[in-house]
Design a protein around this motif. Structure first.
Motif, PDB file in Angstrom:
ATOM      1  N   GLN A  42      37.868   2.763 -45.911  1.00 40.31           N
ATOM      2  CA  GLN A  42      38.530   1.638 -46.555  1.00 40.31           C
ATOM      3  C   GLN A  42      39.152   2.134 -47.855  1.00 40.31           C
ATOM      4  O   GLN A  42      38.489   2.793 -48.659  1.00 40.31           O
ATOM      5  CB  GLN A  42      37.522   0.530 -46.826  1.00 40.31           C
ATOM      6  CG  GLN A  42      38.157  -0.800 -47.111  1.00 40.31           C
ATOM      7  CD  GLN A  42      37.146  -1.935 -47.018  1.00 40.31           C
ATOM      8  OE1 GLN A  42      35.946  -1.725 -47.057  1.00 40.31           O
ATOM      9  NE2 GLN A  42      37.647  -3.155 -46.918  1.00 40.31           N
ATOM     10  N   TYR A  44      40.841   1.531 -51.463  1.00 43.61           N
ATOM     11  CA  TYR A  44      40.854   0.592 -52.591  1.00 43.61           C
ATOM     12  C   TYR A  44      41.770   1.133 -53.683  1.00 43.61           C
ATOM     13  O   TYR A  44      41.937   2.342 -53.823  1.00 43.61           O
ATOM     14  CB  TYR A  44      39.450   0.430 -53.185  1.00 43.61           C
ATOM     15  CG  TYR A  44      38.545  -0.437 -52.365  1.00 43.61           C
ATOM     16  CD1 TYR A  44      38.445  -1.796 -52.621  1.00 43.61           C
ATOM     17  CD2 TYR A  44      37.789   0.095 -51.335  1.00 43.61           C
ATOM     18  CE1 TYR A  44      37.599  -2.607 -51.870  1.00 43.61           C
ATOM     19  CE2 TYR A  44      36.951  -0.708 -50.582  1.00 43.61           C
ATOM     20  CZ  TYR A  44      36.867  -2.057 -50.853  1.00 43.61           C
ATOM     21  OH  TYR A  44      36.044  -2.849 -50.115  1.00 43.61           O
ATOM     22  N   GLN A 125      34.531   4.355 -49.061  1.00 43.07           N
ATOM     23  CA  GLN A 125      35.596   3.888 -49.936  1.00 43.07           C
ATOM     24  C   GLN A 125      36.428   5.058 -50.444  1.00 43.07           C
ATOM     25  O   GLN A 125      35.876   6.015 -51.005  1.00 43.07           O
ATOM     26  CB  GLN A 125      35.020   3.127 -51.124  1.00 43.07           C
ATOM     27  CG  GLN A 125      34.341   1.852 -50.731  1.00 43.07           C
ATOM     28  CD  GLN A 125      33.790   1.121 -51.939  1.00 43.07           C
ATOM     29  OE1 GLN A 125      33.783   1.626 -53.052  1.00 43.07           O
ATOM     30  NE2 GLN A 125      33.321  -0.094 -51.709  1.00 43.07           N
TER      31      GLN A 125
END
Length: 131
Positions: A42, A44, A125
């Motif tokens: 993911q 960010y 992340q």
């Protein structure tokens, strides 16, 4: 008699169809579900210049493997891609949509998919710094 003839033709067609599929499978093999590695994560964006606290997921980030685009991040910043062969790959994450979702620096990571026990690697992340 006509009904029996039609039923007989259906049975023969079904058997021949199954034999044809069996022949194709034996020639080309069945795809092994563990023949590839699934890579996910993911992305960010670091809005407040503190990389320890990711601020928000970034959609539409270009995800490349060895400089070839393979996918883009979804609205929640997540991505998933398959890597066919075990090896070492260069993954890059690039914001190429201009100012639409903010502007972030390109990030490059190396990933080794050799000797993975479950053929899956979650990168967690990935934080992109603000330009």
């Amino acid at each position: 008699m006509q009904k029996l003839k039609i039923t007989w033709q259906k049975i023969v067609a079904t058997v021949l169809g199954l034999l044809g599929i069996g022949t194709l499978t034996s020639c080309y093999g069945v795809i092994d579900p563990f023949d590839h590695t699934i890579v996910s994560g993911q992305v960010y964006g670091d809005i407040d210049n503190n990389p320890k606290t990711p601020d928000e997921p970034i959609p539409n980030i270009k995800v490349c493997v060895n400089d070839e685009e393979v996918t883009r991040t979804y609205s929640d910043g997540s991505f998933t891609t398959d890597l066919i062969d075990a090896g070492i790959y260069k993954l890059s994450f690039e914001d190429d949509d201009g100012t639409e979702n903010g502007e972030f620096k390109k990030s490059i990571r190396a990933i080794n998919t050799k000797d993975l026990q479950y053929h899956e690697r979650n990168l967690g992340q990935i934080i992109l710094e603000k330009k």
